[in-house]
Write an enzyme that holds these catalytic residues in place. Structure first.
Site, short mmCIF file in Angstrom:
data_model
loop_
_atom_site.label_atom_id
_atom_site.label_comp_id
_atom_site.label_asym_id
_atom_site.label_seq_id
_atom_site.Cartn_x
_atom_site.Cartn_y
_atom_site.Cartn_z
N PHE A 123 0.86 -1.19 0.00
CA PHE A 123 0.00 0.00 0.00
C PHE A 123 0.89 1.24 0.00
O PHE A 123 1.85 1.32 0.78
CB PHE A 123 -0.92 0.04 1.23
CG PHE A 123 -1.94 1.14 1.16
CD1 PHE A 123 -3.18 0.91 0.62
CD2 PHE A 123 -1.64 2.43 1.61
CE1 PHE A 123 -4.13 1.94 0.52
CE2 PHE A 123 -2.58 3.46 1.52
CZ PHE A 123 -3.82 3.21 0.98
N THR A 126 2.49 7.11 2.08
CA THR A 126 3.52 8.08 2.44
C THR A 126 4.24 8.62 1.19
O THR A 126 4.52 7.90 0.24
CB THR A 126 4.54 7.43 3.38
OG1 THR A 126 3.85 6.92 4.52
CG2 THR A 126 5.60 8.42 3.82
N PRO A 128 7.28 11.94 -0.07
CA PRO A 128 8.38 12.76 0.45
C PRO A 128 7.91 13.92 1.32
O PRO A 128 8.62 14.36 2.23
CB PRO A 128 9.09 13.24 -0.82
CG PRO A 128 8.82 12.18 -1.83
CD PRO A 128 7.43 11.70 -1.53
N GLY A 342 24.29 -6.73 28.51
CA GLY A 342 25.60 -6.10 28.56
C GLY A 342 26.26 -6.07 27.19
O GLY A 342 25.60 -5.84 26.17
N GLU A 366 2.53 3.10 10.75
CA GLU A 366 1.08 2.94 10.91
C GLU A 366 0.49 4.08 11.75
O GLU A 366 -0.45 3.88 12.53
CB GLU A 366 0.76 1.59 11.55
CG GLU A 366 -0.49 0.92 11.03
CD GLU A 366 -0.25 0.27 9.67
OE1 GLU A 366 -1.21 0.16 8.91
OE2 GLU A 366 0.88 -0.12 9.40
N GLU A 370 2.58 10.18 18.18
CA GLU A 370 1.97 11.50 18.37
C GLU A 370 0.57 11.52 17.75
O GLU A 370 -0.38 12.07 18.33
CB GLU A 370 2.85 12.59 17.75
CG GLU A 370 4.15 12.86 18.48
CD GLU A 370 5.23 11.82 18.20
OE1 GLU A 370 6.28 11.83 18.88
OE2 GLU A 370 5.04 10.98 17.29
#
Length: 386
Positions: A123, A126, A128, A342, A366, A370
């Protein structure tokens, strides 16, 4: 209140655990180092009916539901986050737009091969200049004869560059209303369509075995039948299926957090310092206790959201809460686990180092955390006004 998994979910979880131990766990480190998506393993997942768990049987799926899907994700994600994340993208945001809004013909043509696992789906939202601001996308789809002409660029897109890619479902601007409001459409662009170019693989901080690309559309013409759902309603359609994707990412985060805890507990019981195992030190015990408590809290949120979805009840707020909390728990658990390991935890040969690098994206993908807080706050405010 019955908190036990249903029998079918337990059976599916065992199937996935056995498959992960046999086909994924022994090879995950190598895939990560080679930055190679294991298409052959995804095809095997299809043979086991794992690639259409949220799709109806008439279109190649099993309609197992979200609770069973989360149970399965716990096992696949614990073995390798990259493969699990690709499976997540395929199963939710790549398949659900077709399953929810596609015509019978579109489902038969595209959803069936996706659900049956002969191909993988992608899909493209998004860009730039647009991510969290989904409405700000610039890719356009303009009517051209009996089809659509697409121009624009998508960024960070999963699965579209693999050799088993069927195509990509994208969101594009289709015009504006008289009042200036933008209109959006959802379109399926098959792999190999002229004008559709897949960029080079991107190098990422984590999820090294995931195929992530830039997608370029330059006068890419597709027939009118490739429009999914209603023209003008594409953004709303995407937001509708996004809640399911959030449950899936929350489940992915839960699998990472649980595995980080298991790895830490095992290492603490075997590693000795000052003549006794690390698990004998209270400082380590408290870390393990905090991790275990948060993992169980995350599990409750994730399965509640999945249960609500399966019951056909509103689950948008629950999905956002589950994604928000589980992803942050995953990051805390991965960090604490590395600390307990460690120096061993900082070596790339260790599984926890890979999971530590994989964890951060869970707070971003996804819908960033925020955005999740914005979504939750809107639900809370709406409830207060009711």
């Amino acid at each position: 209140m019955d908190l036990d998994l249903p029998a079918e979910a337990i059976e599916l979880q065992k199937l996935c655990r056995d498959f992960a131990e046999r086909e994924i766990e022994p090879h995950a480190e190598s895939w990560s180092e080679q930055e190679r998506f294991p298409s052959e393993v995804f095809l095997k997942m299809g043979e086991l009916d794992l690639t259409g768990l949220l799709v109806a049987p008439e279109y190649g799926g099993t309609d197992a539901g979200f609770v069973s899907y989360v149970a399965a994700m716990e096992m696949i994600g614990a073995a390798d986050q990259s493969l699990a994340a690709c499976w997540n993208a395929h199963s939710t945001i790549a398949s659900l737009p077709l399953a929810t809004f596609g015509t019978a013909e579109q489902k038969a043509k595209w959803l069936t091969p996706l659900a049956s696992g002969t191909h993988i789906g992608a899909f493209g939202l998004t860009e730039p200049t647009a991510g969290s601001d989904a409405a700000g996308i610039r890719t356009t789809a303009k009517r051209d004869g009996d089809g659509w002409l697409i121009n624009g660029t998508k960024m960070f897109i999963t699965n579209a560059g693999t050799e088993i890619s069927l195509g990509v479902t994208i969101l594009a601007v289709t015009g504006t209303d008289d009042d200036g409001t933008r209109r959006y459409g959802t379109f399926f662009v098959p792999t190999g369509t002229p004008g559709y170019t897949v960029g080079h693989p991107m190098k990422k901080l984590g999820w090294h075995a995931m195929d992530s690309r830039e997608l370029i559309f330059d006068d890419c013409w597709i027939p009118g039948e490739n429009l999914i759902g209603d023209e003008g309603n594409g953004l709303r359609q995407f937001l509708d299926v996004l809640d399911g994707g959030r449950i899936s990412v929350a489940a992915l985060a839960l699998s990472l957090a649980q595995e980080a805890l298991d790895l830490a507990a095992t290492h603490a019981s075997q590693r000795e310092q000052f003549g006794k195992p690390l698990s004998a030190f209270q400082a380590v015990q408290h870390k393990l206790a905090d991790m275990a408590t948060e993992v169980e809290a995350a599990r409750a949120l994730v399965y509640r959201a999945a249960w609500l979805a399966d019951q056909g009840r509103p689950f948008g707020q629950a999905a956002a809460m589950a994604k928000l909390y589980a992803s942050e728990v995953a990051n805390r658990a991965a960090s604490a686990s590395v600390q307990i390991h460690g120096g061993y935890g900082y070596m790339r040969e260790s599984k926890i180092s890979r999971f530590y690098a994989d964890a951060k994206i869970l707070e971003i993908g996804e819908g960033t955390n925020e955005i999740q807080r914005n979504v939750i706050a809107r639900y809370v405010a709406r409830s207060a006004r009711a």
